[in-house]
Design a protein around this motif. Structure first.
Motif, PDB file in Angstrom:
ATOM      1  N   VAL A 140      27.499 -48.771  26.006  1.00  0.00           N
ATOM      2  CA  VAL A 140      26.226 -48.519  25.316  1.00  0.00           C
ATOM      3  C   VAL A 140      26.422 -47.321  24.383  1.00  0.00           C
ATOM      4  CG1 VAL A 140      23.798 -47.936  25.589  1.00  0.00           C
ATOM      5  CG2 VAL A 140      24.912 -49.427  27.273  1.00  0.00           C
ATOM      6  N   VAL A 141      26.539 -47.579  23.094  1.00  0.00           N
ATOM      7  CA  VAL A 141      26.900 -46.538  22.126  1.00  0.00           C
ATOM      8  C   VAL A 141      25.715 -46.287  21.193  1.00  0.00           C
ATOM      9  CG1 VAL A 141      28.565 -45.810  20.384  1.00  0.00           C
ATOM     10  CG2 VAL A 141      29.289 -47.356  22.233  1.00  0.00           C
ATOM     11  N   PRO A 142      24.988 -45.183  21.402  1.00  0.00           N
ATOM     12  CA  PRO A 142      23.795 -44.914  20.591  1.00  0.00           C
ATOM     13  C   PRO A 142      24.150 -44.657  19.124  1.00  0.00           C
ATOM     14  CG  PRO A 142      23.846 -43.543  22.582  1.00  0.00           C
ATOM     15  CD  PRO A 142      25.201 -44.162  22.442  1.00  0.00           C
ATOM     16  N   ALA A 143      23.267 -45.077  18.239  1.00  0.00           N
ATOM     17  CA  ALA A 143      23.499 -44.925  16.800  1.00  0.00           C
ATOM     18  C   ALA A 143      22.180 -44.724  16.079  1.00  0.00           C
ATOM     19  CB  ALA A 143      24.209 -46.155  16.248  1.00  0.00           C
ATOM     20  N   HIS A 144      22.278 -44.125  14.915  1.00  0.00           N
ATOM     21  CA  HIS A 144      21.098 -43.968  14.059  1.00  0.00           C
ATOM     22  C   HIS A 144      21.497 -44.226  12.619  1.00  0.00           C
ATOM     23  CE1 HIS A 144      18.072 -41.071  11.974  1.00  0.00           C
ATOM     24  NE2 HIS A 144      17.748 -42.318  11.786  1.00  0.00           N
ATOM     25  N   PRO A 145      21.099 -45.363  12.069  1.00  0.00           N
ATOM     26  CA  PRO A 145      21.366 -45.626  10.651  1.00  0.00           C
ATOM     27  C   PRO A 145      20.386 -44.846   9.770  1.00  0.00           C
ATOM     28  CG  PRO A 145      20.197 -47.483  11.634  1.00  0.00           C
ATOM     29  CD  PRO A 145      20.422 -46.480  12.736  1.00  0.00           C
ATOM     30  N   ILE A 146      20.937 -44.081   8.833  1.00  0.00           N
ATOM     31  CA  ILE A 146      20.083 -43.274   7.931  1.00  0.00           C
ATOM     32  C   ILE A 146      19.690 -44.151   6.754  1.00  0.00           C
ATOM     33  CG2 ILE A 146      19.848 -41.042   6.792  1.00  0.00           C
ATOM     34  CD1 ILE A 146      20.778 -41.037   9.771  1.00  0.00           C
ATOM     35  N   ALA A 147      18.815 -45.061   7.021  1.00  0.00           N
ATOM     36  CA  ALA A 147      18.401 -46.013   5.984  1.00  0.00           C
ATOM     37  C   ALA A 147      16.999 -46.448   6.323  1.00  0.00           C
ATOM     38  CB  ALA A 147      19.333 -47.220   5.972  1.00  0.00           C
ATOM     39  N   GLY A 148      16.242 -46.740   5.334  1.00  0.00           N
ATOM     40  CA  GLY A 148      14.882 -47.181   5.572  1.00  0.00           C
ATOM     41  C   GLY A 148      14.252 -47.574   4.270  1.00  0.00           C
ATOM     42  N   GLU A 162       9.903 -48.192   2.586  1.00  0.00           N
ATOM     43  CA  GLU A 162       8.493 -48.076   2.962  1.00  0.00           C
ATOM     44  C   GLU A 162       8.020 -49.322   3.682  1.00  0.00           C
ATOM     45  OE1 GLU A 162       6.730 -46.935  -1.114  1.00  0.00           O
ATOM     46  OE2 GLU A 162       8.905 -47.093  -0.970  1.00  0.00           O
ATOM     47  N   ARG A 163       8.492 -50.458   3.208  1.00  0.00           N
ATOM     48  CA  ARG A 163       8.000 -51.701   3.783  1.00  0.00           C
ATOM     49  C   ARG A 163       8.658 -51.916   5.144  1.00  0.00           C
ATOM     50  NH1 ARG A 163       9.941 -55.586   0.601  1.00  0.00           N
ATOM     51  NH2 ARG A 163      11.599 -54.084   0.236  1.00  0.00           N
ATOM     52  N   SER A 164       7.982 -52.675   5.985  1.00  0.00           N
ATOM     53  CA  SER A 164       8.546 -52.948   7.298  1.00  0.00           C
ATOM     54  C   SER A 164       8.415 -54.438   7.581  1.00  0.00           C
ATOM     55  CB  SER A 164       7.850 -52.099   8.366  1.00  0.00           C
ATOM     56  OG  SER A 164       6.450 -52.145   8.212  1.00  0.00           O
ATOM     57  N   GLY A 165       9.013 -54.872   8.683  1.00  0.00           N
ATOM     58  CA  GLY A 165       8.952 -56.282   9.043  1.00  0.00           C
ATOM     59  C   GLY A 165      10.155 -57.047   8.517  1.00  0.00           C
ATOM     60  N   ALA A 166      10.363 -58.255   9.090  1.00  0.00           N
ATOM     61  CA  ALA A 166      11.518 -59.064   8.710  1.00  0.00           C
ATOM     62  C   ALA A 166      11.476 -59.448   7.229  1.00  0.00           C
ATOM     63  CB  ALA A 166      11.575 -60.330   9.564  1.00  0.00           C
ATOM     64  N   ASP A 167      10.280 -59.548   6.668  1.00  0.00           N
ATOM     65  CA  ASP A 167      10.178 -59.882   5.238  1.00  0.00           C
ATOM     66  C   ASP A 167      10.833 -58.824   4.371  1.00  0.00           C
ATOM     67  OD1 ASP A 167       8.276 -62.333   4.679  1.00  0.00           O
ATOM     68  OD2 ASP A 167       7.476 -61.291   6.425  1.00  0.00           O
ATOM     69  N   ALA A 168      10.886 -57.597   4.865  1.00  0.00           N
ATOM     70  CA  ALA A 168      11.454 -56.498   4.079  1.00  0.00           C
ATOM     71  C   ALA A 168      12.965 -56.378   4.255  1.00  0.00           C
ATOM     72  CB  ALA A 168      10.792 -55.183   4.473  1.00  0.00           C
ATOM     73  N   ALA A 169      13.520 -57.120   5.220  1.00  0.00           N
ATOM     74  CA  ALA A 169      14.954 -56.977   5.524  1.00  0.00           C
ATOM     75  C   ALA A 169      15.827 -57.489   4.375  1.00  0.00           C
ATOM     76  CB  ALA A 169      15.275 -57.740   6.809  1.00  0.00           C
ATOM     77  N   PHE A 170      16.965 -56.814   4.180  1.00  0.00           N
ATOM     78  CA  PHE A 170      17.929 -57.288   3.170  1.00  0.00           C
ATOM     79  C   PHE A 170      19.323 -56.827   3.563  1.00  0.00           C
ATOM     80  CE2 PHE A 170      18.377 -53.280   0.687  1.00  0.00           C
ATOM     81  CZ  PHE A 170      17.294 -52.584   1.190  1.00  0.00           C
ATOM     82  N   ALA A 171      20.302 -57.629   3.204  1.00  0.00           N
ATOM     83  CA  ALA A 171      21.677 -57.432   3.693  1.00  0.00           C
ATOM     84  C   ALA A 171      22.303 -56.132   3.210  1.00  0.00           C
ATOM     85  CB  ALA A 171      22.556 -58.615   3.260  1.00  0.00           C
ATOM     86  N   GLU A 172      21.783 -55.566   2.107  1.00  0.00           N
ATOM     87  CA  GLU A 172      22.412 -54.395   1.498  1.00  0.00           C
ATOM     88  C   GLU A 172      21.838 -53.076   2.010  1.00  0.00           C
ATOM     89  OE1 GLU A 172      20.942 -56.882  -0.252  1.00  0.00           O
ATOM     90  OE2 GLU A 172      22.794 -58.006  -0.647  1.00  0.00           O
ATOM     91  N   LEU A 173      20.906 -53.148   2.965  1.00  0.00           N
ATOM     92  CA  LEU A 173      20.193 -51.923   3.371  1.00  0.00           C
ATOM     93  C   LEU A 173      21.138 -50.795   3.781  1.00  0.00           C
ATOM     94  CD1 LEU A 173      17.556 -50.392   4.003  1.00  0.00           C
ATOM     95  CD2 LEU A 173      17.593 -51.427   6.271  1.00  0.00           C
ATOM     96  N   PHE A 174      22.242 -51.136   4.460  1.00  0.00           N
ATOM     97  CA  PHE A 174      23.113 -50.087   4.999  1.00  0.00           C
ATOM     98  C   PHE A 174      24.285 -49.732   4.090  1.00  0.00           C
ATOM     99  CE2 PHE A 174      21.293 -52.529   8.583  1.00  0.00           C
ATOM    100  CZ  PHE A 174      20.446 -51.553   9.075  1.00  0.00           C
ATOM    101  N   ASP A 175      24.377 -50.398   2.965  1.00  0.00           N
ATOM    102  CA  ASP A 175      25.515 -50.146   2.069  1.00  0.00           C
ATOM    103  C   ASP A 175      25.584 -48.671   1.683  1.00  0.00           C
ATOM    104  OD1 ASP A 175      26.210 -52.768   2.172  1.00  0.00           O
ATOM    105  OD2 ASP A 175      25.625 -53.264   0.121  1.00  0.00           O
ATOM    106  N   ASP A 176      26.705 -48.042   1.991  1.00  0.00           N
ATOM    107  CA  ASP A 176      26.951 -46.640   1.636  1.00  0.00           C
ATOM    108  C   ASP A 176      25.967 -45.659   2.273  1.00  0.00           C
ATOM    109  OD1 ASP A 176      29.160 -47.311   0.014  1.00  0.00           O
ATOM    110  OD2 ASP A 176      27.782 -47.918  -1.577  1.00  0.00           O
ATOM    111  N   ARG A 177      25.214 -46.114   3.258  1.00  0.00           N
ATOM    112  CA  ARG A 177      24.360 -45.196   4.002  1.00  0.00           C
ATOM    113  C   ARG A 177      25.138 -44.670   5.207  1.00  0.00           C
ATOM    114  NH1 ARG A 177      19.107 -45.564   2.408  1.00  0.00           N
ATOM    115  NH2 ARG A 177      19.031 -46.645   0.405  1.00  0.00           N
ATOM    116  N   LYS A 178      24.734 -43.510   5.678  1.00  0.00           N
ATOM    117  CA  LYS A 178      25.378 -42.968   6.874  1.00  0.00           C
ATOM    118  C   LYS A 178      24.793 -43.630   8.126  1.00  0.00           C
ATOM    119  CE  LYS A 178      26.455 -38.382   5.079  1.00  0.00           C
ATOM    120  NZ  LYS A 178      25.641 -38.356   3.825  1.00  0.00           N
ATOM    121  N   VAL A 179      25.649 -43.890   9.090  1.00  0.00           N
ATOM    122  CA  VAL A 179      25.201 -44.237  10.439  1.00  0.00           C
ATOM    123  C   VAL A 179      25.790 -43.184  11.375  1.00  0.00           C
ATOM    124  CG1 VAL A 179      25.403 -45.870  12.348  1.00  0.00           C
ATOM    125  CG2 VAL A 179      24.878 -46.703  10.058  1.00  0.00           C
ATOM    126  N   VAL A 180      24.912 -42.478  12.077  1.00  0.00           N
ATOM    127  CA  VAL A 180      25.363 -41.425  12.989  1.00  0.00           C
ATOM    128  C   VAL A 180      25.502 -42.012  14.385  1.00  0.00           C
ATOM    129  CG1 VAL A 180      24.879 -39.158  13.958  1.00  0.00           C
ATOM    130  CG2 VAL A 180      24.113 -39.719  11.626  1.00  0.00           C
TER     131      VAL A 180
END
Lengths: 298, 298
Positions: A125-133, A135-153
Motif C-alpha cells: 500500500v503505497v500512498p501518493a498525491h498527484p499534484i493535478a486538478g 475546477e470541474r469534477s466528476g468523470a465528465d471532467a476526466a482526461f488522459a493528459e491530466l497528469f502529464d508533467d505534473r508531480k506525483v508525491v
C-alpha cells in the motif's frame, strides 16, 4: 528512485471514486496501453453508470468483494474523508498480490486509515498525491493528459517493499507524471502552505462578499484579477472540507502565520508606510514571477 | 447616458504616464482613427523614448507648458501617488478648451488633487477608472484591445458640464469600453472589496512564503491553483502601494471584515465542523461560478 522503463500491464485495475482524478488515471493508463480491464467502485451508482457510458471504466460494482477479486492494482480516489470506511470495507477482500495506491491530497489521515485496517497488506500500500486538478469534477471532467508533467508525491510507508514502491512509481510515471518522495508529515506541511491555505482564503473571500447586501453590485465590478484569485473557490466543497479537516493542524499553523502577515500589512496601512508596503509588494512580485517563469515557462 | 455615436477626432492627445494603461489608451484611439497627434509626458525620459520607438506616442516632452499647448484631451495614467504633484504642475498651463480624464484605480485622492489645483477647470475634468489591467506593465505591454468590452467607471464631479461628461464617456467608449457611473465614495468601497483587498492578500501570501527557510521547496510544489491565486501578486509594486495608501480607509474596513471571516473559518477548523465548512465552501463555489459564468462566458 529506479523507474521501470515500461511497466507490466495491469490486468484488472480497480478505481474507487471515478471522478476527475480517478477517471483521468484510468484514461492515462489506457492511453499508455497498460491496463486490461478497469472496474469502478463508489458511493453513487449513477456516477459509475455515467463513467461507464463515457468509456472511462469497463464496468462497475458496488461491492468490494466483487471489485477486489483478481484485482492487480487499486487506486483510491474518493474524497479523503471516506478513507477510514473504504479501508475497513476493503480489508477482508484484498488479495495478497494486489497493489494499492491513493490520490489523497492529505497523507497522514489516509495513512492512519491504512494502518487501522490494512495491517496485513502494508507492504503493498503505497500512498501518493498527484499534484493535478481542475475546477470541474466528476468523470465528465476526466482526461488522459491530466497528469502529464505534473508531480506525483509518494509518501511510502516503512512497511513498503522496494518492489512495491517501484511498481507504483512506474505506474504513476506511465500516467505522464514526475515522481517525488516525501515523508507524510513534510507533505502535509508543504501542501497546507501552498494549496490548502490558498483554497481556504479564496473560499472565505467569496463567501464574505456573497453574503453582502450589495453582493450583486460588487461582483459586477470584479474583473480578471478577481477571477484568477478566486478560481480555486470553484473547487469541490466536500473534497475540500475533507482536506481541510484531515490536515487541520498544519492548516491552522499556516493560517495563524498568515494572520500574522495580515496584521503586519494592517499596521503598514494604518501607519501609511509607503516604503515598507512597496518593498513588501516588490519582494512578493519578484518571488512570484521568478517561480512562475520557472514552473510555467510560456 | 447619451453616447455620441462617433466622437470628433482629438487633434492633440496628451498622455501622462505612457505605461500599460496610458499606452493602450493611445493605441485604442489610434485604432479608432480618433486621434491626430499623441504626446507623452512622464518622469522617465527613457520610458518615453521607448514608447515613441514603439509607435505608441508620436513625441514627448518633460515640460507641462509644452505638452498642454493646444492640447484637446489629457489622460492622466501615472501612479495615483503622483496625482497631487502632476495636478499642481499642470494647473498654470491647462487651456480653457482642454478636457481631462484619468485612469486612477482610486478616485477620492485623485479628485482631491483636482480640487486642490485645478479649481478653474473642474467643469472639464472628468475622473474615470478603466477596469482593465494585465500583469505586465510599461509601454511594451500596451495593446489597442485592452479596453474592449471592459467597464470604465466615470465618477463625475458636481462641477462637470454634461457636455464634458458625454465627451469623455464617448472617448472611452471609442476605446471599446462599456461606460458606468458611480460616486467616488461608492467606487472606492466597491474596489477595495473586489480588487484592492485581493491584491493585498495575494502579495501577503507570497511574501509570507518567500521569507521561509524552506521557500524553495514550498514553491517547487505550488501548482496551477497557486499560480492563479497569486497572479495579481505579480502586479506593479509602486502602483499598488499608491492604491493601497490612497484607499486605505476603505481597504482597512474590508481587511477587518475579512479577518472576521478568517476568524470564523479558524473556529470551524478548531471545532472540526465538517457540515459548516462544507456549506460555506458550497455557497462560495455557487456564488463564484454563477458570477464567472456570466462575467466570462466561455
Amino acid at each position: 528512485m529506479t523507474q521501470v522503463e515500461r511497466p507490466a500491464v495491469i490486468g484488472r485495475l480497480v478505481v474507487c471514486g471515478v471522478g476527475l482524478i480517478g477517471g483521468s488515471f484510468a484514461l492515462a493508463l489506457r492511453r499508455a496501453g497498460l491496463v486490461g480491464e478497469v472496474i469502478g467502485i463508489g458511493r453513487s451508482e449513477a456516477s459509475l453508470q455515467r463513467a461507464q457510458a463515457l468509456g472511462v471504466i469497463d464496468g462497475y460494482t458496488m461491492a468490494w468483494a466483487e471489485a477486489l477479486k483478481g484485482a492487480d492494482f487499486v487506486l483510491l480516489a474518493m474524497p479523503v474523508g471516506q478513507a477510514d470506511a473504504v479501508a475497513a470495507r476493503m480489508a477482508p477482500h484484498l488479495e495478497a498480490h494486489t497493489l494499492v495506491t491513493d490520490a489523497g491530497s492529505t497523507k497522514r489521515d489516509m495513512i492512519e486509515a491504512f494502518y487501522a485496517h490494512l495491517g496485513d497488506h502494508l507492504d503493498r500500500v503505497v500512498p501518493a498525491h498527484p499534484i493535478a486538478g481542475a475546477e470541474r469534477s466528476g468523470a465528465d471532467a476526466a482526461f488522459a493528459e491530466l497528469f502529464d508533467d505534473r508531480k506525483v508525491v509518494l509518501t511510502p510507508l516503512a512497511e513498503n517493499t522496494p518492489a512495491a514502491i517501484e511498481r507504483v512509481a512506474a505506474v504513476w510515471a506511465a500516467c505522464g507524471a514526475q515522481i517525488r518522495r516525501m515523508s507524510p508529515q513534510e507533505h502535509d506541511r508543504v501542501f497546507a502552505a501552498v494549496s490548502h491555505l490558498p483554497h481556504l482564503l479564496a473560499f472565505g473571500l467569496v463567501h464574505d462578499l456573497a453574503g453582502r447586501a450589495n453582493s450583486e453590485e460588487l461582483f459586477s465590478y470584479a474583473a480578471s484579477g478577481f477571477r484568477d484569485f478566486t478560481r480555486i473557490a470553484g473547487s469541490h466543497p466536500e473534497m475540500w472540507r475533507d482536506i481541510c479537516l484531515a490536515n487541520r493542524h498544519a492548516l491552522l499553523a499556516e493560517l495563524d502565520q498568515y494572520l500574522g502577515e495580515l496584521a503586519y500589512l494592517r499596521a503598514l496601512l494604518i501607519g501609511n508606510d509607503g516604503p515598507a508596503l512597496e518593498a513588501l509588494f516588490a519582494e512578493a512580485r519578484e518571488a512570484r514571477n521568478r517561480w512562475a517563469d520557472k514552473a510555467f515557462p510560456s
